[in-house]
Design a protein around this motif. Structure first.
Motif, PDB file in Angstrom:
ATOM      1  N   LYS A 140      -0.037 -11.372 -13.966  1.00  0.00           N
ATOM      2  CA  LYS A 140      -0.707 -10.360 -13.147  1.00  0.00           C
ATOM      3  C   LYS A 140      -2.132 -10.114 -13.647  1.00  0.00           C
ATOM      4  O   LYS A 140      -2.402 -10.157 -14.845  1.00  0.00           O
ATOM      5  CB  LYS A 140       0.051  -9.022 -13.210  1.00  0.00           C
ATOM      6  N   ILE A 168      -3.723 -13.078  -1.513  1.00  0.00           N
ATOM      7  CA  ILE A 168      -3.080 -12.130  -2.430  1.00  0.00           C
ATOM      8  C   ILE A 168      -1.575 -12.349  -2.367  1.00  0.00           C
ATOM      9  O   ILE A 168      -0.954 -12.195  -1.311  1.00  0.00           O
ATOM     10  CB  ILE A 168      -3.439 -10.682  -2.059  1.00  0.00           C
ATOM     11  N   SER A 170       0.821 -10.834  -4.554  1.00  0.00           N
ATOM     12  CA  SER A 170       1.559  -9.603  -4.834  1.00  0.00           C
ATOM     13  C   SER A 170       0.563  -8.514  -5.186  1.00  0.00           C
ATOM     14  O   SER A 170      -0.526  -8.793  -5.692  1.00  0.00           O
ATOM     15  CB  SER A 170       2.544  -9.809  -5.992  1.00  0.00           C
ATOM     16  N   LEU A 171       0.943  -7.269  -4.922  1.00  0.00           N
ATOM     17  CA  LEU A 171       0.062  -6.127  -5.200  1.00  0.00           C
ATOM     18  C   LEU A 171       0.925  -4.903  -5.455  1.00  0.00           C
ATOM     19  O   LEU A 171       1.859  -4.618  -4.697  1.00  0.00           O
ATOM     20  CB  LEU A 171      -0.881  -5.878  -4.021  1.00  0.00           C
ATOM     21  N   GLU A 172       0.621  -4.191  -6.539  1.00  0.00           N
ATOM     22  CA  GLU A 172       1.326  -2.942  -6.804  1.00  0.00           C
ATOM     23  C   GLU A 172       0.367  -1.949  -7.455  1.00  0.00           C
ATOM     24  O   GLU A 172      -0.551  -2.330  -8.185  1.00  0.00           O
ATOM     25  CB  GLU A 172       2.548  -3.172  -7.705  1.00  0.00           C
ATOM     26  N   GLN A 201      -3.503  -3.858   3.416  1.00  0.00           N
ATOM     27  CA  GLN A 201      -3.825  -5.207   2.987  1.00  0.00           C
ATOM     28  C   GLN A 201      -3.439  -6.229   4.045  1.00  0.00           C
ATOM     29  O   GLN A 201      -2.568  -5.988   4.888  1.00  0.00           O
ATOM     30  CB  GLN A 201      -3.134  -5.539   1.659  1.00  0.00           C
ATOM     31  N   TYR A 233      -2.121  -7.161  -9.518  1.00  0.00           N
ATOM     32  CA  TYR A 233      -1.938  -8.093  -8.403  1.00  0.00           C
ATOM     33  C   TYR A 233      -2.019  -9.525  -8.907  1.00  0.00           C
ATOM     34  O   TYR A 233      -2.493  -9.784 -10.020  1.00  0.00           O
ATOM     35  CB  TYR A 233      -2.982  -7.841  -7.310  1.00  0.00           C
TER      36      TYR A 233
END
Length: 913
Positions: A140, A168, A170-172, A201, A233
């Protein structure tokens, strides 16, 4: 006055009972291809009836560079200006920053401070901008923003845009994270993003907005204490060779392969068990190591060392990973007790000896990675305590084959020593605060390096296309990390960029090649409203150029930190300072001054009571793998057709000596034996340079006049000034040992340099060695696809520039460099003007007598092919192993070993015939 002091937005300090303020705190950040531009703004009003002093305070990531700071007080604007740092004020500023960092700094952050006086009933605003390249850890990229207004703010917002052209994946957004310095501060629901966070997004773009109302802020923490707003991300990775982006003459290459089998690890855990580790520190460390031991793989090897004033080794060799060995290791760790002092030097030496012993006796079938995980909470107090000697001892023992990962616990540790140990030995450094959960931090650090996937990674771009690339050699690649290279293109109109990646993986040698299309690229206008500095003045700012300048500056600072050579250190400082000035980076070699109008005549500082400690503590944080190269080298434009002098030895072997003043060329053979090491250049006592060549044998061709052929299979170059370096060249690889050991394959193009030495490899063609800018050797590489029995892969040695060699230089070639030759007047033969040689029939031409160094040498006119492949030469040939031409005889030029510098013959004087 007895009034209560507190801190307002961004740490603005004033007396609450005497100041009434309306405040705003906002952060705007734009991330384009992992490069983040962030600006913090903070506004307030002094409603008191008298002037009040306030302090602006902001935590920024330790890896970031501040690029701008501006203060608005009333209608006055005070603009920050990046200037060269003078040594006069260095100590004062450094002392203030160090104190700040130790008392208030968070893990991985530094604190920026500035103070000013706000007049009664007046407004003030503060704007701070900084930039950073986001590193990938555990799969990440993390962007952390300090949100600590210290009170409930009337308006508070964090606005982040992310643009990743690769997509992108993954995103958190994490819950707000607070430190021990700031209280608990967790809200009612800390399982997801902070309250009021909105995320939008699509495939390549994300917008995150955190804008809590005063009520929502109070629910998180009633006194307004917040924490770190963290976004994690990752991007999509489809090409095995990585993601390569080009914009306006600059490129960036992100390399993070996946789905590869892990390499075996040889790891030694070195644990400080001195008296200062008593209590929680040692207990948490033991618990963490228990977890780490269970994570080792069956193909790994390990050992454990505890050290205080004595070195306590669990086993005197590396142990295979089995349930029994893990159990025994845990028992050994469990019984460690804190006592005595801290012998860092001997602990490291012992660990390196264990690894070297294992590698020397391993069969070499499986490629593996050798690591030391070194943990301490103190400074060296026993044995060798001199920092420089510890570093030198460690570097000499490890020789680039062992990577050292260091962990410093608490505030008493010599973090600068640990940092240099890792930088110089291809590792990383982490600092752990002892009051925090040290165990989980240790496990997290180990997780970053637990899975090596590749070793000896070389990333090459054709030198005719790319200049000033950042580091392209990396010792290891760990799963979840990312290798990033940036550079300039020679020609902005280039159609394709050729890229080659070579690396070792387990029992394989991986080679990846591709041609990347280079076309005009522009970043979308929807994200350009972010706080970004101007680029080169041509349209939109170039984020890839900024990334290149950031990465290059970081590498220069790392090399400066590693260097112990005064002139080299100063050269690195000047280069880093010049680059930082050009791109407005606040670094240890630059400072920031506030410029602007002042209502008083006694200057800005007295007028508004301003005092500022600008920027982070001048400590260069660890750069992944930095210690494996002698130092970053800004590459020079590549010249594909190398111009070399005729003075050379090549073939089997044929010596050629050029005398340009008299326009004469002389050649001779040396019929040595396989295994002979010939002294080619001997100037060790003066310029500090020696060149030796080792011969390999081959049968003579059918109907040949020789019994056997000999070729040069190894050329060794020794440099003794300003620092000792060794260079060993074979047709397949170049080994450079100048304190750090580098192994460069000859089938890839690369340029490395340090301490006045530059080595340029042109794939499968030649190696150019430049010493102090005044000596240059070119080594041609001769390879055969299907060699005949009498052919061998071999080398040719050419002297391209001999200006830096002394008048007393000797050796088979060196003795002629400062000489001239002439044909005697009574010689009957072809014209002395060799630019128009006579037309020769088959065989040899006329005979003559050559005078050189006072010797009269019978020579014969002959044709020779010079082995650069471009030229047939005519020369005067001296027979009989160059008898009478060279001082002494051929056996006087035999070295005892490839790195022998002793030369007893001809120390600057010619032997009379």
């Amino acid at each position: 006055d007895g009034c209560l002091l507190n801190v307002c937005p961004c740490g603005l300090s004033w007396c609450i009972e005497r100041v009434s303020e309306r405040k705003q705190f906002s952060v705007k950040s734009t991330i384009i291809s992992r490069y983040a531009f962030t600006t913090v703004s903070c506004k307030m009003l002094n409603r008191a009836s008298e002037d009040q002093e306030i302090e602006f305070q902001m935590q920024i990531p330790a890896a970031a560079f501040i690029t701008n700071f501006t203060m608005l007080i009333g209608d006055k604007v005070y603009q920050g200006e990046i200037t060269e740092r003078g040594k006069k004020n260095d100590d004062r500023v450094k002392e203030k920053r160090n104190k700040t960092t130790e008392e208030n700094g968070e893990k991985g952050t530094e604190i920026f401070r500035a103070s000013a006086v706000i007049p009664s009933k007046d407004k003030a605003a503060f704007f701070l901008s900084y930039e950073e390249l986001l590193q990938r850890r555990l799969g990440k990229h993390e962007h952390s923003i300090s949100v600590r207004p210290q009170q409930l703010a009337g308006r508070l917002s964090v606005d982040v845009n992310i643009l990743e052209s690769a997509g992108i994946a993954s995103l958190e957004v994490l819950p707000l994270h607070n430190s021990r310095h700031r209280g608990s501060g967790r809200g009612e629901d800390d399982s997801g993003p902070p309250p009021s966070t909105v995320i939008n997004q699509n495939e390549t773009f994300a917008h995150i907005l955190f804008k809590p109302s005063v009520v929502q802020q109070a629910k998180i923490a009633q006194n307004g204490i917040l924490g770190d707003f963290i976004i994690r991300y990752d991007v999509k990775r489809e090409q095995s060779i990585g993601d390569i982006q080009v914009l306006n003459g600059y490129f960036v290459h992100y390399f993070a392969p996946k789905d590869l089998p892990p390499l075996p690890k040889n790891v030694v855990f070195v644990l400080d068990s001195s008296a200062s580790m008593v209590g929680t520190k040692l207990r948490q460390t033991k618990d963490a190591l228990f977890t780490i031991l269970h994570d080792l793989r069956p193909q790994d090897r390990f050992s454990i060392i505890g050290f205080s004033n004595r070195i306590k080794v669990w086993k005197d060799h590396l142990i295979s990973v089995t349930p029994d060995s893990i159990r025994d290791g845990k028992v050994y760790i469990h019984h460690m007790s804190p006592t005595g002092g801290t012998d860092i030097n001997e602990a490291l030496q012992t660990a390196i000896r264990l690894l070297n012993k294992y590698m020397a006796h391993s069969d070499g079938g499986d490629r593996s990675v050798s690591l030391i995980i070194f943990l301490t909470d103190g400074k060296p107090t026993v044995g060798e305590t001199h920092t420089l000697k510890i570093l030198n001892n460690t570097r000499e023992a490890a020789r680039g084959q062992v990577c050292i990962f260091t962990i410093g616990i608490g505030t008493d540790v010599d973090f600068r020593l640990l940092e240099k140990l890792s930088l110089e030995n291809c590792g990383l450094t982490r600092r752990v605060h002892e009051e925090e959960d040290a165990g989980s931090q240790l496990i997290g650090f180990y997780d970053e390096i637990r899975t090596p996937l590749l070793s000896d990674i070389h990333i090459d771009y054709h030198p005719s296309s790319v200049v000033q690339a950042t580091k392209t050699l990396f010792p290891n690649y760990f799963n979840g990390s990312e290798i990033i290279i940036a550079g300039k293109l020679v020609d902005r109109k280039l159609d394709h960029l050729h890229v080659e990646v070579t690396a070792s993986n387990s029992k394989k040698f991986i080679i990846l090649k591709t041609d990347v299309p280079v076309g005009p690229q522009k970043v979308g206008k929807d994200v350009l409203g972010s706080p970004r500095p101007e680029g080169d003045g041509e349209g939109d700012p170039n984020h890839i150029e900024r990334l290149w300048s950031y990465l290059t500056t970081k590498e220069l600072l790392s090399s400066w930190l590693q260097s112990d050579d005064g002139p080299e250190k100063e050269r690195l400082r000047q280069r880093a300072q010049a680059l930082a000035m050009s791109y407005h980076f606040l670094t240890p070699f630059t400072s920031m001054k506030l410029k602007g109008p002042s209502p008083r005549t006694d200057g800005l500082e007295e007028a508004h009571g301003m005092s500022a400690a600008m920027g982070p503590e001048p400590v260069v944080q660890s750069v992944r793998g930095a210690g494996t190269q002698p130092g970053p080298s800004l590459e020079k434009p590549y010249q594909p057709r190398i111009k070399i002098s005729r003075t050379s030895v090549d073939g089997d072997p044929h010596f050629v000596v050029d005398f340009p003043l008299s326009r004469l060329t002389v050649c001779f053979n040396i019929d040595g034996e396989p295994g002979d090491i010939l002294r080619l250049v001997s100037d060790h006592m003066h310029s500090g340079v020696t060149v030796n060549g080792e011969l390999i044998g081959a049968p003579a061709p059918p109907n040949g006049h020789k019994k056997q052929r000999t070729y040069f299979r190894t050329i060794t170059i020794l440099i003794n000034k300003p620092e000792r370096s060794y260079l060993e060249v074979t047709p397949s690889r170049v080994i450079l040992d100048g304190g750090d050991r580098l192994v460069l394959p000859c089938n890839q193009s690369v340029v490395v340099g340090s301490r006045g030495l530059e080595v340029s490899v042109s794939a499968n063609a030649n190696v150019t060695v430049t010493i102090q800018g005044s000596i240059a050797f070119v080594i041609l590489i001769h390879l055969y696809k299907k060699p005949a029995p009498f052919q061998r892969h071999h080398l040719g040695f050419y002297i391209a520039n001999s200006e830096g060699l002394s008048a007393k230089c000797h050796g088979l070639l060196g003795q002629f460099l400062n000489q001239d030759a002439r044909l005697t007047e009574d010689d009957a033969g072809p014209s002395q003007n060799l630019t128009h040689p006579p037309l020769l029939q088959a065989g040899e031409g006329p005979e003559a007598v050559l005078t050189v160094k006072g010797h009269r040498v019978p020579v014969v006119w002959k044709q020779r092919k010079i082995y650069n492949g471009e030229e047939q030469i005519d020369c005067w040939f001296a027979r009989n192993n160059a008898a009478k031409l060279i001082d002494g005889e051929y056996k006087d030029y035999l070295a005892s070993h490839p790195f022998d510098t002793e030369m007893t013959l001809g120390r600057g004087t010619s032997r009379e015939p």
